[in-house]
Design an enzyme around this catalytic site. Sequence first.
Site, mmCIF file in Angstrom:
data_model
loop_
_atom_site.group_PDB
_atom_site.id
_atom_site.type_symbol
_atom_site.label_atom_id
_atom_site.label_comp_id
_atom_site.label_asym_id
_atom_site.label_seq_id
_atom_site.Cartn_x
_atom_site.Cartn_y
_atom_site.Cartn_z
ATOM 1 N N SER A 1 -10.947 -4.830 4.014
ATOM 2 C CA SER A 1 -9.708 -5.270 3.394
ATOM 3 C C SER A 1 -9.726 -4.957 1.894
ATOM 4 O O SER A 1 -9.913 -3.798 1.523
ATOM 5 C CB SER A 1 -9.463 -6.750 3.687
ATOM 6 N N HIS B 1 -5.480 -2.924 7.379
ATOM 7 C CA HIS B 1 -4.676 -3.735 8.315
ATOM 8 C C HIS B 1 -3.445 -2.952 8.794
ATOM 9 O O HIS B 1 -2.359 -3.511 8.963
ATOM 10 C CB HIS B 1 -4.250 -5.057 7.676
#
Length: 127
Positions: free
Chosen positions: A30, A66
């Site tokens: 992330s 993501h």
Amino acid sequence: AGLLAMWRLHGVDEALRAAWQAGVVLTGVSAGSICWHAGGTTDSFGPQLRPVTNGLRFLPYANGVHYDSEDQRRPLLHELVGTGVLPSAFASDDGAGLVYRGTQCVEAVAENDTAGAYFVERRGTAE
């Protein structure tokens, strides 16, 4: 976004670059992946996704994390690359990772059969 500022304030960015140039493997998930790149999409500024454009730039690409699991990530990354706010980007679904040697992406790996990796680039001119 805040951690990037703190790293720069205290010289951690320079130490990380020296380690990377010496062959130390750097990794992250992330935001921990976005930081090595030119930038990407982040919720570090609050609940709305926004671009971060001041990554450490060890890698000259943007990073789209993501890509499959947060509905707004993909279209925002496409918009930011398409308008030139971010450079061409490597993106990955949750469960997929990108492997770089130097600044070249040499492999995408996945922990399951559905996680993918992608390259997003601007073509033509935005109108």
